[in-house]
Motif scaffolding. Structure first.
Motif, short mmCIF file in Angstrom:
data_model
loop_
_atom_site.label_atom_id
_atom_site.label_comp_id
_atom_site.label_asym_id
_atom_site.label_seq_id
_atom_site.Cartn_x
_atom_site.Cartn_y
_atom_site.Cartn_z
N LYS A 5 0.83 -1.11 -0.05
CA LYS A 5 -0.06 -0.07 0.00
C LYS A 5 0.95 1.27 -0.19
O LYS A 5 0.56 2.17 -0.56
CB LYS A 5 -0.98 -0.02 1.19
CG LYS A 5 -1.99 -1.14 1.12
CD LYS A 5 -2.98 -0.74 2.44
CE LYS A 5 -4.03 -1.96 2.33
NZ LYS A 5 -4.98 -1.93 3.29
N LYS A 9 1.00 3.99 -2.94
CA LYS A 9 0.77 5.38 -3.00
C LYS A 9 1.91 6.36 -3.33
O LYS A 9 1.92 7.45 -4.17
CB LYS A 9 0.53 5.95 -1.40
CG LYS A 9 -0.78 5.53 -0.89
CD LYS A 9 -1.10 5.57 0.75
CE LYS A 9 -2.44 5.39 1.15
NZ LYS A 9 -2.44 5.53 2.36
N LYS A 13 1.84 8.87 -6.71
CA LYS A 13 1.68 10.34 -6.45
C LYS A 13 2.99 10.70 -7.44
O LYS A 13 2.86 11.97 -7.74
CB LYS A 13 1.97 10.74 -5.06
CG LYS A 13 0.84 10.43 -4.22
CD LYS A 13 0.99 10.90 -2.96
CE LYS A 13 -0.14 10.68 -2.15
NZ LYS A 13 -0.08 10.97 -0.49
#
Length: 69
Positions: A5, A9, A13
């Motif tokens: 996870k 992320k 990004k």
């Protein structure tokens, strides 16, 4: 699972990997390596989750590696 996870992320990004399918393949490979602990092409392919045959999982991993460079 937490590492995946976090990696998802960070990569999403930063836009290092622009295509969503490549990001998905990378995350699957990371999951395979973290569970198995081996970093060979066939080992990654053999331990990917899913219903596909092992042969097709190895091909999936190979195509990902080839098109990254």
């Amino acid at each position: 699972m937490h590492a995946q996870k976090l990696l998802h992320k960070l990569l999403q990004k930063s836009a290092i990997i622009g295509h969503e399918k490549r990001l998905d393949c990378l995350l699957k490979a990371v999951e395979s390596v973290t569970h198995q602990g081996k970093l060979s092409l066939t080992s990654i392919g053999r331990h990917l989750r899913g219903q596909a045959k092992v042969k097709h999982k190895i091909i999936y991993t190979t195509i990902f590696i080839i098109y990254q460079f």
